[in-house]
Motif scaffolding. Sequence first.
Motif, PDB file in Angstrom:
ATOM      1  N   CYS A 295       1.119  -1.224   0.287  1.00 42.43           N
ATOM      2  CA  CYS A 295       0.174  -0.096  -0.124  1.00 42.43           C
ATOM      3  C   CYS A 295       0.908   1.542   0.125  1.00 42.43           C
ATOM      4  O   CYS A 295       0.546   2.411  -0.845  1.00 42.43           O
ATOM      5  CB  CYS A 295      -0.987  -0.281   1.442  1.00 42.43           C
ATOM      6  SG  CYS A 295      -2.118   1.028   1.443  1.00 42.43           S
ATOM      7  N   LEU A 296       1.792   1.504   0.686  1.00 41.06           N
ATOM      8  CA  LEU A 296       2.832   2.094   1.073  1.00 41.06           C
ATOM      9  C   LEU A 296       4.027   2.568  -0.474  1.00 41.06           C
ATOM     10  O   LEU A 296       3.577   3.916  -0.889  1.00 41.06           O
ATOM     11  CB  LEU A 296       3.688   2.520   1.818  1.00 41.06           C
ATOM     12  CG  LEU A 296       4.606   3.289   2.234  1.00 41.06           C
ATOM     13  CD1 LEU A 296       3.856   4.342   3.092  1.00 41.06           C
ATOM     14  CD2 LEU A 296       5.910   2.886   3.364  1.00 41.06           C
ATOM     15  N   ALA A 297       3.338   1.710  -0.783  1.00 48.26           N
ATOM     16  CA  ALA A 297       4.550   1.492  -2.341  1.00 48.26           C
ATOM     17  C   ALA A 297       3.369   2.315  -3.774  1.00 48.26           C
ATOM     18  O   ALA A 297       3.896   3.133  -4.866  1.00 48.26           O
ATOM     19  CB  ALA A 297       4.752   0.608  -2.809  1.00 48.26           C
ATOM     20  N   THR A 298       2.824   2.584  -2.978  1.00 48.81           N
ATOM     21  CA  THR A 298       1.081   2.891  -4.398  1.00 48.81           C
ATOM     22  C   THR A 298       0.665   3.688  -4.125  1.00 48.81           C
ATOM     23  O   THR A 298       0.085   4.807  -4.960  1.00 48.81           O
ATOM     24  CB  THR A 298      -0.477   2.104  -4.633  1.00 48.81           C
ATOM     25  OG1 THR A 298      -0.561   2.065  -3.337  1.00 48.81           O
ATOM     26  CG2 THR A 298       0.993   0.773  -5.421  1.00 48.81           C
ATOM     27  N   THR A 299       1.414   5.222  -3.157  1.00 56.78           N
ATOM     28  CA  THR A 299       0.830   5.967  -2.554  1.00 56.78           C
ATOM     29  C   THR A 299       1.902   7.115  -2.619  1.00 56.78           C
ATOM     30  O   THR A 299       3.058   7.397  -3.539  1.00 56.78           O
ATOM     31  CB  THR A 299       0.960   6.972  -0.999  1.00 56.78           C
ATOM     32  OG1 THR A 299       2.780   5.710  -0.313  1.00 56.78           O
ATOM     33  CG2 THR A 299       0.012   5.067  -0.192  1.00 56.78           C
ATOM     34  N   ALA A 300       1.761   8.238  -3.532  1.00 53.18           N
ATOM     35  CA  ALA A 300       2.584   9.547  -3.403  1.00 53.18           C
ATOM     36  C   ALA A 300       3.619   9.770  -2.780  1.00 53.18           C
ATOM     37  O   ALA A 300       3.437  10.012  -1.536  1.00 53.18           O
ATOM     38  CB  ALA A 300       1.034  10.635  -3.752  1.00 53.18           C
ATOM     39  N   SER A 301       4.068  10.461  -2.763  1.00 52.98           N
ATOM     40  CA  SER A 301       5.845  10.846  -2.288  1.00 52.98           C
ATOM     41  C   SER A 301       5.046  11.612  -1.383  1.00 52.98           C
ATOM     42  O   SER A 301       5.866  11.458   0.140  1.00 52.98           O
ATOM     43  CB  SER A 301       6.692  11.715  -3.089  1.00 52.98           C
ATOM     44  OG  SER A 301       8.011  12.131  -2.885  1.00 52.98           O
ATOM     45  N   GLU A 302       4.225  12.694  -1.800  1.00 52.98           N
ATOM     46  CA  GLU A 302       3.617  13.673  -0.396  1.00 52.98           C
ATOM     47  C   GLU A 302       3.399  12.887   0.521  1.00 52.98           C
ATOM     48  O   GLU A 302       3.580  13.542   2.149  1.00 52.98           O
ATOM     49  CB  GLU A 302       2.837  14.652  -1.025  1.00 52.98           C
ATOM     50  CG  GLU A 302       3.534  15.447  -1.913  1.00 52.98           C
ATOM     51  CD  GLU A 302       3.307  14.646  -3.311  1.00 52.98           C
ATOM     52  OE1 GLU A 302       2.383  14.568  -3.643  1.00 52.98           O
ATOM     53  OE2 GLU A 302       4.124  15.266  -4.178  1.00 52.98           O
ATOM     54  N   GLN A 303       2.182  11.725   0.353  1.00 51.73           N
ATOM     55  CA  GLN A 303       2.031  11.045   1.023  1.00 51.73           C
ATOM     56  C   GLN A 303       2.928  10.048   2.617  1.00 51.73           C
ATOM     57  O   GLN A 303       2.671  10.024   3.595  1.00 51.73           O
ATOM     58  CB  GLN A 303       0.817  10.276   0.719  1.00 51.73           C
ATOM     59  CG  GLN A 303      -0.238  10.467   0.298  1.00 51.73           C
ATOM     60  CD  GLN A 303      -1.406   9.770  -0.253  1.00 51.73           C
ATOM     61  OE1 GLN A 303      -1.286   8.816  -1.097  1.00 51.73           O
ATOM     62  NE2 GLN A 303      -2.966   9.520   0.244  1.00 51.73           N
ATOM     63  N   ARG A 304       4.194   9.533   1.324  1.00 56.05           N
ATOM     64  CA  ARG A 304       4.273   8.783   2.289  1.00 56.05           C
ATOM     65  C   ARG A 304       5.537   9.593   3.269  1.00 56.05           C
ATOM     66  O   ARG A 304       5.900   8.778   4.341  1.00 56.05           O
ATOM     67  CB  ARG A 304       5.834   8.378   1.481  1.00 56.05           C
ATOM     68  CG  ARG A 304       4.938   6.681   0.373  1.00 56.05           C
ATOM     69  CD  ARG A 304       5.899   6.227  -0.405  1.00 56.05           C
ATOM     70  NE  ARG A 304       6.876   7.040  -1.412  1.00 56.05           N
ATOM     71  CZ  ARG A 304       6.311   7.289  -2.519  1.00 56.05           C
ATOM     72  NH1 ARG A 304       5.532   6.753  -2.802  1.00 56.05           N
ATOM     73  NH2 ARG A 304       7.030   7.724  -3.036  1.00 56.05           N
ATOM     74  N   SER A 305       5.302  10.425   2.500  1.00 53.29           N
ATOM     75  CA  SER A 305       6.737  11.614   3.886  1.00 53.29           C
ATOM     76  C   SER A 305       5.920  11.456   4.749  1.00 53.29           C
ATOM     77  O   SER A 305       6.498  11.334   5.652  1.00 53.29           O
ATOM     78  CB  SER A 305       6.544  12.992   2.562  1.00 53.29           C
ATOM     79  OG  SER A 305       8.182  12.974   2.292  1.00 53.29           O
ATOM     80  N   GLY A 306       4.291  11.950   4.530  1.00 47.34           N
ATOM     81  CA  GLY A 306       4.053  12.652   5.879  1.00 47.34           C
ATOM     82  C   GLY A 306       3.508  11.015   6.777  1.00 47.34           C
ATOM     83  O   GLY A 306       3.133  11.319   8.093  1.00 47.34           O
ATOM     84  N   VAL A 307       3.525  10.147   6.546  1.00 44.75           N
ATOM     85  CA  VAL A 307       3.549   8.551   7.248  1.00 44.75           C
ATOM     86  C   VAL A 307       4.941   8.806   7.992  1.00 44.75           C
ATOM     87  O   VAL A 307       5.024   8.243   9.183  1.00 44.75           O
ATOM     88  CB  VAL A 307       3.254   7.671   6.718  1.00 44.75           C
ATOM     89  CG1 VAL A 307       3.498   6.895   6.999  1.00 44.75           C
ATOM     90  CG2 VAL A 307       2.560   7.836   5.833  1.00 44.75           C
TER      91      VAL A 307
END
Length: 90
Positions: free
Chosen positions: A24-36
């Motif tokens: 799931c994390l691999a398919t998220t946008a970069s901004e979302q991953r950074s937020g997580v």
Amino acid sequence: MTTASPDPQAIHRMAQAAREASRCLATTASEQRSGVLLRLAEELGLRTPEILAANAADVSAAAGLIDPSATERLKLDAAKLDAMATALKN
């Protein structure tokens, strides 16, 4: 002292959940991953006492079951948690 063996089914479920979260994390946008990652860093700071207490219990339970050098590597302290949080922020 008797120590219960880890439940293989519980370990399998945790590994499966981690694998699914990774996908799931691999398919998220970069901004979302950074937020997580930033949120994880924040949680490490907020929950340091709880994390250190759980780690101490885990290390105590592992004593005698795994190599002493492995037990030492498992030990966390506030400085190690702070280093983890810093790494997550970068």
